[in-house]
Scaffold this motif. Structure first.
Motif, mmCIF file in Angstrom:
data_model
loop_
_atom_site.group_PDB
_atom_site.id
_atom_site.type_symbol
_atom_site.label_atom_id
_atom_site.label_comp_id
_atom_site.label_asym_id
_atom_site.label_seq_id
_atom_site.Cartn_x
_atom_site.Cartn_y
_atom_site.Cartn_z
ATOM 1 N N SER A 30 38.307 47.548 66.087
ATOM 2 C CA SER A 30 37.288 48.476 65.592
ATOM 3 C C SER A 30 37.205 48.500 64.072
ATOM 4 N N TYR A 31 38.339 48.271 63.399
ATOM 5 C CA TYR A 31 38.385 48.333 61.930
ATOM 6 C C TYR A 31 39.218 47.182 61.383
ATOM 7 N N ALA A 32 38.552 46.250 60.723
ATOM 8 C CA ALA A 32 39.220 45.057 60.192
ATOM 9 C C ALA A 32 40.323 45.410 59.210
ATOM 10 N N GLU A 33 40.142 46.484 58.422
ATOM 11 C CA GLU A 33 41.112 46.815 57.384
ATOM 12 C C GLU A 33 42.467 47.240 57.928
ATOM 13 N N LEU A 34 42.549 47.547 59.217
ATOM 14 C CA LEU A 34 43.844 47.900 59.812
ATOM 15 C C LEU A 34 44.707 46.672 60.101
ATOM 16 N N ASN A 35 44.121 45.479 59.980
ATOM 17 C CA ASN A 35 44.852 44.235 60.203
ATOM 18 C C ASN A 35 45.400 43.704 58.892
ATOM 19 N N CYS A 36 46.591 43.122 58.942
ATOM 20 C CA CYS A 36 47.208 42.598 57.722
ATOM 21 C C CYS A 36 46.351 41.519 57.063
ATOM 22 N N ASN A 37 45.639 40.721 57.876
ATOM 23 C CA ASN A 37 44.809 39.652 57.314
ATOM 24 C C ASN A 37 43.374 40.101 57.062
ATOM 25 N N GLY A 38 43.064 41.356 57.365
ATOM 26 C CA GLY A 38 41.727 41.870 57.111
ATOM 27 C C GLY A 38 40.665 41.364 58.064
ATOM 28 N N VAL A 39 41.104 40.734 59.154
ATOM 29 C CA VAL A 39 40.162 40.172 60.129
ATOM 30 C C VAL A 39 40.320 40.900 61.460
ATOM 31 N N ALA A 40 39.228 41.457 61.988
ATOM 32 C CA ALA A 40 39.293 42.183 63.257
ATOM 33 C C ALA A 40 39.366 41.207 64.428
ATOM 34 N N PRO A 41 40.304 41.364 65.343
ATOM 35 C CA PRO A 41 40.359 40.524 66.532
ATOM 36 C C PRO A 41 39.270 40.942 67.520
ATOM 37 N N PRO A 42 38.973 40.096 68.497
ATOM 38 C CA PRO A 42 37.991 40.504 69.522
ATOM 39 C C PRO A 42 38.572 41.595 70.420
ATOM 40 N N SER A 98 49.974 42.986 69.752
ATOM 41 C CA SER A 98 49.223 43.659 68.682
ATOM 42 C C SER A 98 50.139 44.560 67.864
ATOM 43 N N SER A 99 49.753 44.790 66.602
ATOM 44 C CA SER A 99 50.514 45.719 65.762
ATOM 45 C C SER A 99 49.666 46.198 64.600
ATOM 46 N N VAL A 131 46.451 51.978 54.051
ATOM 47 C CA VAL A 131 45.363 52.446 54.897
ATOM 48 C C VAL A 131 45.848 52.755 56.313
ATOM 49 N N THR A 132 46.918 52.100 56.719
ATOM 50 C CA THR A 132 47.481 52.370 58.053
ATOM 51 C C THR A 132 47.871 53.835 58.185
ATOM 52 N N TYR A 133 48.456 54.376 57.135
ATOM 53 C CA TYR A 133 48.945 55.758 57.206
ATOM 54 C C TYR A 133 47.827 56.770 56.935
#
Length: 537
Positions: free
Chosen positions: A290-302, A312-313, A320-322
């Motif tokens: 739902s939000y790419a910025e929550l991923n370490c690489n900045g890329v949202a998975p499907p 997943s993690s 931004v995680t917190y």
């Protein structure tokens, strides 16, 4: 037009049937002539689930009739809660009995009488039920005890009382006294609404079924890889996008805040506390998508519609995680009046141990910041549980040293051993639903263990209670829920409520069998285990 009588079956003359019935007819005539109470259609006081703490039978039964009134004196907040419970009972009884059964605040000694007071030693959930020819009186220190006393009363009536059409009765309650209180404070059931989404009405239906057996906690698993199920205003795509699918690729769904409030209201009216769970740092693909910025690489998975775990993690180093966790916990805590907020913590295989510990330190602090008590799966004990935290054990051995050490240090435990009370485990190899990674779990295996002695070298005082989780990878309808939960969920309830002295498989299987006709009257699609002597089997 009248319907002509059916001919007698071949080989069984009418005279033979009459001869066979004569002993019963004579017995009834003798009972009437002697003035003795006819107790043949009365459920004995102790033949309920969960087994009550103390039973003293004796005296004539009470008979619910057209003159019966339900009395709930008082105007206090507790009295108003008790009237809600009385109206619920009347709502069950009116269709089947055909009686008005008015609920009144007027005092009186006849009818069904609810009283606040009595022995304070019974605690917030204990009660005493006295049944005699004149009345059934339930007395309890708190409204919760009156509610549970009414569930006992309901089970003491014939199973046909649950039907939606008028039934012939009679509606007798055995004479005597039940004095009852729970063994554990926490008696729970979990529903996974993330793998498959269940509507508000489906959740309410399950609530009604679990509260009949004095379960007092509903744990809602609101987020996972396959779906995010609660609206969060500050992160709206969690629900609208992350909630748009489920296992197998169906449409998914989510609860608006008003939907969630309605579940909470309905649960509270039935003395049920809701524990919401947002699983983290793993089981988070729906959020990451739902939000790419929550991923370490900045890329949202499907979006994900499979059933694998551990991939997943959330990104532990990102600030931004917190911010995300703070917003989600704040909004959920504002909605939820209960004490607990569950943060998951299991199967975080994509998170290093060091990152996991650091993450759990911060996540627990956020929960405390908003006034809630942390609950986590027992992997939380491998980090640093905060003071007052609760760990939910789902292992199969009961020997994990970190769990033992945490319990000795003050962490309370809720027991959900997967090879005992994971309600999604198959009963046997032929069960069409469920999983089997923890083995097959028949009814006896689910019931025949002691929560107070399950975790080795742990004081029984560390056990807060028990919970039967129902994961939904293979479940998508209410019939599916019921087939896997019944008959095992009542056993979870008995483990949580009944005293250890009442724990006996042979007694339990007989009492459980008597619940079958009640479930049929309620339309519950249950598994007819060969280990249980069901009526007519």
């Amino acid at each position: 037009m009248g319907v002509p009588p059916s001919p007698p079956p071949q080989g069984r003359p009418v005279e033979g049937n009459l001869v066979r019935r004569l002993p019963k007819l004579l017995c009834s005539l003798l009972l009437v002539a002697s003035g003795a109470p006819d107790t043949r259609s009365v459920t004995p006081l102790g033949q309920i689930v969960p087994a009550p703490a103390s039973v003293r039978p004796g005296g004539e039964p009470y008979v619910i009739s057209a003159r019966t009134v339900i009395r709930v004196p008082g105007q206090s907040r507790e009295a108003r809660k008790a009237r809600t419970a009385a109206e619920q009972l009347a709502g069950v009884l009116r269709p089947s009995t055909g009686y008005r059964l008015p609920v009144t605040t007027r005092g009186g000694r006849d009818g069904i009488v609810l009283k606040l007071g009595g022995d304070r030693g019974l605690g917030a959930e204990g009660y005493r039920l006295d049944s005699s020819r004149a009345s059934v009186t339930i007395i309890a220190p708190k409204a919760a005890g009156l509610f549970y006393g009414l569930q006992t009363l309901r089970q003491l009536l014939p199973a046909s009382v649950e039907k939606a059409e008028r039934q012939p009765g009679p509606w007798k309650v055995a004479g005597g006294t039940i004095t009852d209180e729970p063994r554990f404070a926490y008696r729970g059931a979990m529903l996974d609404v993330s793998r498959h989404f269940f509507t508000v009405e489906q959740v309410k239906r399950y609530i009604d079924q679990m509260t009949l057996y004095k379960i007092n906690t509903l744990h809602l698993h609101l987020s996972d890889d396959q779906g995010w199920r609660i609206a969060v205003d500050s992160w709206p795509r969690l629900a609208t996008y992350g909630g748009s699918t489920q296992v197998g690729g169906g449409p998914g769904g989510y609860y608006t805040k008003d939907d969630y409030r309605e579940i909470l209201r309905y649960a509270a009216d039935r003395q049920l506390e809701v524990v919401p769970e947002i699983d983290m740092p793993g089981h988070t693909n729906a959020a990451l998508a739902s939000y790419a910025e929550l991923n370490c690489n900045g890329v949202a998975p499907p979006l994900y519609t499979g059933t694998d775990v551990g991939f997943s993690s959330l990104c532990v180093p990102k600030d931004v995680t917190y911010d995300f966790i703070d917003d989600v916990v704040r909004e959920l805590a504002e909605l939820t009046p209960g004490r607990y907020l569950h943060i998951g913590g299991d199967e975080a295989h994509s998170t290093s141990h060091e990152d996991y510990v650091a993450f759990m330190d911060k996540a627990q602090a956020v929960v405390g910041k908003y006034g809630k008590t942390v609950v986590g799966w027992h992997q939380l004990t491998g980090a640093k549980p905060v003071k007052g935290a609760v760990a939910q054990y789902w292992g199969t051995a009961g020997t994990e040293q970190e769990v033992v050490d945490a319990a000795k240090a003050g962490t309370k435990l809720v027991l959900s051993p997967a090879n005992r009370i994971y309600l999604d485990m198959k009963y046997n190899e032929n069960t069409p639903l469920g999983l089997s990674w923890a083995g097959y779990v028949e009814v006896r295996q689910s019931y025949d263990w002691d929560p107070g002695a399950y975790i080795k070298d742990t004081p029984s005082s560390a056990i807060l209670g028990v919970e039967g989780p129902l994961w939904s990878e293979t479940l998508s309808t209410s019939d599916h829920i019921e087939f896997m939960a019944f008959p095992r969920l009542p056993g979870v309830a008995e483990l949580g409520w009944a005293p250890p002295s009442a724990h006996d498989w042979e007694s339990y299987r007989t009492r459980l069998a008597a619940q079958g006709p009640r479930w049929e009257a309620l339309g519950i699609d249950y598994y007819r285990s060969p280990q249980v002597p069901w009526p007519g089997k």
